[in-house]
Design a protein around this motif. Structure first.
Motif, PDB file in Angstrom:
ATOM      1  N   SER A 113      66.745  62.887  45.794  1.00 48.37           N
ATOM      2  CA  SER A 113      65.653  62.211  45.092  1.00 48.37           C
ATOM      3  C   SER A 113      64.454  61.998  45.990  1.00 48.37           C
ATOM      4  O   SER A 113      63.305  62.082  45.549  1.00 48.37           O
ATOM      5  N   ILE A 159      60.314  65.139  40.483  1.00 46.59           N
ATOM      6  CA  ILE A 159      60.965  64.250  39.510  1.00 46.59           C
ATOM      7  C   ILE A 159      59.926  63.467  38.731  1.00 46.59           C
ATOM      8  O   ILE A 159      60.046  63.254  37.519  1.00 46.59           O
ATOM      9  N   ARG A 160      58.875  63.020  39.412  1.00 41.79           N
ATOM     10  CA  ARG A 160      57.836  62.240  38.738  1.00 41.79           C
ATOM     11  C   ARG A 160      56.959  63.093  37.827  1.00 41.79           C
ATOM     12  O   ARG A 160      56.539  62.644  36.770  1.00 41.79           O
ATOM     13  N   ARG A 178      63.017  65.985  35.809  1.00 44.07           N
ATOM     14  CA  ARG A 178      63.355  64.566  35.672  1.00 44.07           C
ATOM     15  C   ARG A 178      64.605  64.400  34.805  1.00 44.07           C
ATOM     16  O   ARG A 178      65.492  63.605  35.108  1.00 44.07           O
ATOM     17  N   TRP A 209      66.374  53.900  39.777  1.00 44.29           N
ATOM     18  CA  TRP A 209      65.122  54.644  39.948  1.00 44.29           C
ATOM     19  C   TRP A 209      64.224  53.942  40.961  1.00 44.29           C
ATOM     20  O   TRP A 209      63.618  54.580  41.822  1.00 44.29           O
ATOM     21  N   VAL A 267      58.916  55.983  39.139  1.00 48.87           N
ATOM     22  CA  VAL A 267      59.506  56.528  37.924  1.00 48.87           C
ATOM     23  C   VAL A 267      59.932  55.417  36.987  1.00 48.87           C
ATOM     24  O   VAL A 267      59.768  55.503  35.776  1.00 48.87           O
ATOM     25  N   ASP A 321      62.030  62.129  27.634  1.00 51.45           N
ATOM     26  CA  ASP A 321      61.421  60.924  28.196  1.00 51.45           C
ATOM     27  C   ASP A 321      61.275  59.845  27.132  1.00 51.45           C
ATOM     28  O   ASP A 321      61.547  58.664  27.368  1.00 51.45           O
TER      29      ASP A 321
END
Length: 260
Positions: free
Chosen positions: A53, A60-61, A67, A99, A107, A158
């Protein structure tokens, strides 16, 4: 002879009792060793996940697909990315979610802000759709808004995770499936079977009439009218009286076709 037989029987019973105790002790030792081994493996995996991470924090962001895959990895080892890390009795000072600990809160803040925007979209469109809106439409409206993750691309996944994050608040927001579409229901009322069937028919046909329901579903006229009246009362269908027979449209379907 009889005395010897009794002696052999008692001896066998004693040996059997000792063997049972030994098996139980050995089983407990094996279970304990396996538990320790699993805990060690889990700790190593979480450590590797942490390193991953940190290394790929930017991806990831910014990348919704990346993600989602990272979140699936977390879930595979029983770590809920949006759940509090203190739920398992961890140290209070560690605080925050998984997170937040892994990525400095960026995140986690993204999902918090996205959840707020989802609530706003559902609230602003409730008069149009009766509190039921497609996940895809919410995503499109959110992406057109301002301040969502600094222009970060938003995926359906999301949006679904943001809605899930609202559950601890008792918000009444739920995900339901109509046909092939996932819908967000923002009012605490369940659809009955007839209402769901009519809405699914509208997704396929574009609109329905009372006679269409009677012919295609083999419903009696009274049942068709009752289902439509319930949907109208909840503002889930719009009425068009311009045709020969009154037509009933779903505002969600109208928005979907209008955006294509």
């Amino acid at each position: 002879m009889s005395s010897n037989r009794r002696g052999v029987g008692l001896s066998a019973f004693t040996r059997n009792h000792i063997s049972t105790a030994q098996y139980a002790s050995h089983g407990n030792a094996l279970r304990s060793a396996q538990s320790d081994s699993l805990q060690t493996q889990l700790s190593v995996f979480q450590s590797l996940l942490h390193q991953f991470s940190v290394t790929h924090a930017k991806d990831i962001r910014s990348n919704p697909t990346f993600r989602a895959e990272f979140a699936h990895m977390c879930n595979a080892i029983g770590v809920d990315p949006l759940a509090s890390s203190n739920a398992g009795g961890g140290k209070a000072e560690s605080g925050g979610s998984f997170w937040a600990q892994m990525l400095g809160g960026s995140v986690n803040d993204f999902y918090f802000e996205l959840a707020v925007r989802v609530v706003e979209v559902c609230r602003d469109t409730r008069a149009e759709n009766g509190g039921m809106i497609a996940v895809a439409e919410v995503r499109q409206r959110v992406q057109k808004g301002k301040g969502i993750g600094g222009g970060m691309e938003v995926s359906d996944d999301d949006v679904l995770r943001a809605v899930d994050s609202l559950h601890p608040l008792g918000s009444g927001f739920t995900i339901t499936k109509l046909g092939h579409n996932q819908m967000i229901r923002s009012v605490p009322k369940e659809l009955n079977i007839d209402q769901s069937t009519v809405l699914e028919a509208i997704q396929v046909l574009g609109y329905v009439t009372i006679s269409m329901l009677q012919i295609n579903l083999s419903w009696e006229r009274a049942r068709s009218i009752a289902a439509i009246d319930d949907l109208i009362a909840d503002s889930l269908v719009w009425v068009d009286k311009q045709a020969e027979e009154t037509e009933y449209w779903s505002p969600t379907f109208i928005h979907d076709t209008g955006g294509q």
